[in-house]
Design a protein around this motif. Structure first.
Motif, PDB file in Angstrom:
ATOM      1  N   VAL A 123      18.648  13.193 -34.672  1.00  0.00           N
ATOM      2  CA  VAL A 123      17.288  13.658 -34.387  1.00  0.00           C
ATOM      3  C   VAL A 123      16.558  12.502 -33.710  1.00  0.00           C
ATOM      4  O   VAL A 123      16.453  11.411 -34.276  1.00  0.00           O
ATOM      5  CB  VAL A 123      16.546  14.082 -35.657  1.00  0.00           C
ATOM      6  N   VAL A 124      16.078  12.747 -32.489  1.00  0.00           N
ATOM      7  CA  VAL A 124      15.423  11.715 -31.685  1.00  0.00           C
ATOM      8  C   VAL A 124      13.965  12.113 -31.498  1.00  0.00           C
ATOM      9  O   VAL A 124      13.676  13.229 -31.053  1.00  0.00           O
ATOM     10  CB  VAL A 124      16.115  11.559 -30.316  1.00  0.00           C
ATOM     11  N   PHE A 125      13.051  11.202 -31.822  1.00  0.00           N
ATOM     12  CA  PHE A 125      11.625  11.528 -31.767  1.00  0.00           C
ATOM     13  C   PHE A 125      10.972  10.914 -30.534  1.00  0.00           C
ATOM     14  O   PHE A 125      11.164   9.736 -30.239  1.00  0.00           O
ATOM     15  CB  PHE A 125      10.911  11.018 -33.026  1.00  0.00           C
ATOM     16  N   ALA A 146      19.918  16.641 -42.997  1.00  0.00           N
ATOM     17  CA  ALA A 146      20.431  15.630 -43.916  1.00  0.00           C
ATOM     18  C   ALA A 146      21.601  14.845 -43.343  1.00  0.00           C
ATOM     19  O   ALA A 146      21.832  13.697 -43.731  1.00  0.00           O
ATOM     20  CB  ALA A 146      20.846  16.306 -45.223  1.00  0.00           C
ATOM     21  N   ASN A 147      22.366  15.442 -42.424  1.00  0.00           N
ATOM     22  CA  ASN A 147      23.538  14.765 -41.866  1.00  0.00           C
ATOM     23  C   ASN A 147      23.217  13.970 -40.613  1.00  0.00           C
ATOM     24  O   ASN A 147      24.106  13.329 -40.043  1.00  0.00           O
ATOM     25  CB  ASN A 147      24.632  15.788 -41.527  1.00  0.00           C
ATOM     26  N   ALA A 148      21.977  14.029 -40.168  1.00  0.00           N
ATOM     27  CA  ALA A 148      21.625  13.448 -38.869  1.00  0.00           C
ATOM     28  C   ALA A 148      21.089  12.027 -39.002  1.00  0.00           C
ATOM     29  O   ALA A 148      20.371  11.701 -39.949  1.00  0.00           O
ATOM     30  CB  ALA A 148      20.578  14.314 -38.174  1.00  0.00           C
ATOM     31  N   GLY A 153      11.458   5.195 -31.305  1.00  0.00           N
ATOM     32  CA  GLY A 153      11.140   3.916 -30.685  1.00  0.00           C
ATOM     33  C   GLY A 153      10.470   2.977 -31.672  1.00  0.00           C
ATOM     34  O   GLY A 153       9.645   3.404 -32.488  1.00  0.00           O
ATOM     35  N   LYS A 154      10.813   1.702 -31.611  1.00  0.00           N
ATOM     36  CA  LYS A 154      10.313   0.744 -32.596  1.00  0.00           C
ATOM     37  C   LYS A 154       8.794   0.628 -32.568  1.00  0.00           C
ATOM     38  O   LYS A 154       8.145   0.571 -33.626  1.00  0.00           O
ATOM     39  CB  LYS A 154      10.947  -0.633 -32.369  1.00  0.00           C
ATOM     40  N   THR A 155       8.187   0.580 -31.393  1.00  0.00           N
ATOM     41  CA  THR A 155       6.729   0.463 -31.301  1.00  0.00           C
ATOM     42  C   THR A 155       6.060   1.645 -31.981  1.00  0.00           C
ATOM     43  O   THR A 155       5.082   1.495 -32.726  1.00  0.00           O
ATOM     44  CB  THR A 155       6.287   0.371 -29.837  1.00  0.00           C
ATOM     45  N   GLU A 156       6.585   2.840 -31.742  1.00  0.00           N
ATOM     46  CA  GLU A 156       6.015   4.054 -32.330  1.00  0.00           C
ATOM     47  C   GLU A 156       6.220   4.072 -33.837  1.00  0.00           C
ATOM     48  O   GLU A 156       5.293   4.378 -34.597  1.00  0.00           O
ATOM     49  CB  GLU A 156       6.658   5.289 -31.684  1.00  0.00           C
ATOM     50  N   PHE A 157       7.420   3.765 -34.279  1.00  0.00           N
ATOM     51  CA  PHE A 157       7.718   3.763 -35.718  1.00  0.00           C
ATOM     52  C   PHE A 157       6.826   2.768 -36.452  1.00  0.00           C
ATOM     53  O   PHE A 157       6.227   3.096 -37.492  1.00  0.00           O
ATOM     54  CB  PHE A 157       9.195   3.420 -35.937  1.00  0.00           C
ATOM     55  N   ASP A 158       6.724   1.562 -35.910  1.00  0.00           N
ATOM     56  CA  ASP A 158       5.919   0.528 -36.568  1.00  0.00           C
ATOM     57  C   ASP A 158       4.445   0.925 -36.634  1.00  0.00           C
ATOM     58  O   ASP A 158       3.746   0.593 -37.610  1.00  0.00           O
ATOM     59  CB  ASP A 158       6.065  -0.801 -35.822  1.00  0.00           C
ATOM     60  N   TYR A 159       3.967   1.620 -35.616  1.00  0.00           N
ATOM     61  CA  TYR A 159       2.560   2.037 -35.596  1.00  0.00           C
ATOM     62  C   TYR A 159       2.263   3.028 -36.731  1.00  0.00           C
ATOM     63  O   TYR A 159       1.299   2.875 -37.487  1.00  0.00           O
ATOM     64  CB  TYR A 159       2.229   2.672 -34.246  1.00  0.00           C
ATOM     65  N   TRP A 160       3.108   4.041 -36.873  1.00  0.00           N
ATOM     66  CA  TRP A 160       2.804   5.094 -37.834  1.00  0.00           C
ATOM     67  C   TRP A 160       3.148   4.708 -39.266  1.00  0.00           C
ATOM     68  O   TRP A 160       2.557   5.236 -40.214  1.00  0.00           O
ATOM     69  CB  TRP A 160       3.525   6.386 -37.450  1.00  0.00           C
ATOM     70  N   LEU A 187      11.628   8.690 -45.500  1.00  0.00           N
ATOM     71  CA  LEU A 187      12.943   8.673 -44.855  1.00  0.00           C
ATOM     72  C   LEU A 187      13.247   7.342 -44.175  1.00  0.00           C
ATOM     73  O   LEU A 187      14.151   7.280 -43.333  1.00  0.00           O
ATOM     74  CB  LEU A 187      13.015   9.799 -43.817  1.00  0.00           C
ATOM     75  N   GLU A 188      12.536   6.291 -44.550  1.00  0.00           N
ATOM     76  CA  GLU A 188      12.651   5.019 -43.833  1.00  0.00           C
ATOM     77  C   GLU A 188      14.104   4.545 -43.711  1.00  0.00           C
ATOM     78  O   GLU A 188      14.524   4.053 -42.656  1.00  0.00           O
ATOM     79  CB  GLU A 188      11.810   3.950 -44.517  1.00  0.00           C
ATOM     80  N   ASP A 189      14.898   4.705 -44.759  1.00  0.00           N
ATOM     81  CA  ASP A 189      16.274   4.222 -44.737  1.00  0.00           C
ATOM     82  C   ASP A 189      17.164   5.023 -43.793  1.00  0.00           C
ATOM     83  O   ASP A 189      18.267   4.569 -43.455  1.00  0.00           O
ATOM     84  CB  ASP A 189      16.879   4.260 -46.145  1.00  0.00           C
ATOM     85  N   GLN A 190      16.703   6.195 -43.371  1.00  0.00           N
ATOM     86  CA  GLN A 190      17.510   7.032 -42.486  1.00  0.00           C
ATOM     87  C   GLN A 190      17.143   6.864 -41.019  1.00  0.00           C
ATOM     88  O   GLN A 190      17.744   7.500 -40.157  1.00  0.00           O
ATOM     89  CB  GLN A 190      17.382   8.509 -42.896  1.00  0.00           C
ATOM     90  N   PHE A 191      16.156   6.006 -40.743  1.00  0.00           N
ATOM     91  CA  PHE A 191      15.698   5.814 -39.366  1.00  0.00           C
ATOM     92  C   PHE A 191      16.322   4.580 -38.735  1.00  0.00           C
ATOM     93  O   PHE A 191      16.489   3.540 -39.371  1.00  0.00           O
ATOM     94  CB  PHE A 191      14.172   5.676 -39.324  1.00  0.00           C
TER      95      PHE A 191
END
Length: 302
Positions: A123-125, A146-148, A153-160, A187-191
């Motif tokens: 799953v790509v955001f 669950a299997n994905a 993007g790091k900038t986006e993830f860190d912002y939210w 879900l941090e560990d799955q990203f």
């Protein structure tokens, strides 16, 4: 490359898969890209105030040309599914049940294509807004896919995921920030995060397209000698974004940067004559871009 258009989930199928939504039909478009396949999936639509499009007085005649005269707009929501025989990649996950009643219809669209959640490998955001992210969790706060592997993007993830974002973002978007924070923390560990210009999967390259959000990403999908661009909300509608790409959009968190990004992205897509896949574009969201003087026109593939 070959386009086709179909209307899915009508009649008896609509009753069995989406009986609660008898009037809703899940339209999809498909594109063969080399030996891979792209399908667009409907997650329903949003209902937004017109100010979310633009409050620029110069927008009025353009909106009128497109028949947009009321106080609201109802943009469609198109997710992108890419299958290359090895990977099954879903770009964004839709709104889920907690954002708007008119959205969150992805499961029925997957059922219509006979794709199970377990089939999805990645799953790509594009970004962290509710209609793209909030469908990531089920009612028990577990991953829908669950299997994905989940990628953003790091900038986006860190912002939210920053707890301070909810205090710094403008008041109209505080629920966006709170909802994103809860889901990403859960879900941090799955990203997995990535940067601009990376090949995140074979044939899929990231392209930083900020402005709509601080770290918004688009994605160029290439298979063989053909390519397509998944633009997310970098190009957020089929009227003002094309007819006046330099006009600031009310839905962009940084309207000036969003306009600059939009102009550059449209120029590339038109120059390279690549198909565009837009989250809020009509007729399934798959089409191409034509130049019209200093502006552009969106032409859906039907």
């Amino acid at each position: 490359m070959r386009f086709s258009r179909r209307t899915l989930l009508r009649g008896a199928l609509a009753t069995t898969v989406a009986s609660a939504l008898p009037q809703f039909s899940f339209a999809a478009q498909s594109l063969e890209l080399g030996n891979a396949r792209i399908d667009t999936l409907s997650d329903g639509n949003l209902v937004l105030p017109l100010s979310f499009v633009s409050d620029d007085p110069k927008a009025a005649p353009i909106l009128k040309d497109y028949g947009i005269t009321g106080p609201e707009v109802e943009p469609p929501c198109n997710l992108t599914l890419y299958r290359d025989g090895t990977n099954t990649v879903l770009f964004d996950v839709g709104a889920g049940p907690d954002f708007m009643p008119s959205a969150g219809k992805l499961q029925a669209a997957l059922d219509a294509l006979e794709i199970s959640r377990d089939d999805v490998t990645h799953v790509v955001f594009t970004h962290g807004h509710p209609d793209h992210l909030w469908g990531v969790l089920d009612d028990f706060d577990e991953a829908i896919f669950a299997n994905a592997q989940h990628l953003m993007g790091k900038t986006e993830f860190d912002y939210w995921i920053n707890p301070e974002t909810v205090n710094k973002i403008d008041a109209g978007r505080t629920t966006f920030a709170a909802g994103a924070l809860r889901r990403l923390q859960t879900l941090e560990d799955q990203f997995t995060t990535f940067g601009d210009g990376e090949e995140i999967l074979p044939g899929i390259a990231s392209r930083m397209t900020p402005g709509h959000t601080p770290g918004h990403m688009s994605f160029e999908i290439r298979n063989g000698s053909t390519s397509a661009m998944v633009t997310g909300d970098a190009i957020v509608n089929h009227f003002l974004a094309f007819a006046a790409p330099g006009m600031m959009a009310g839905s962009d968190q940084d309207p000036d940067l969003g306009a600059k990004t939009r102009v550059a992205l449209l120029d590339q897509i038109a120059s390279e004559m690549m198909p565009i896949i837009g989250f809020h574009l009509p007729e399934g969201g798959l089409g191409h871009v034509e130049r019209v003087g200093d502006a552009y026109r969106y032409v859906p593939e039907v």
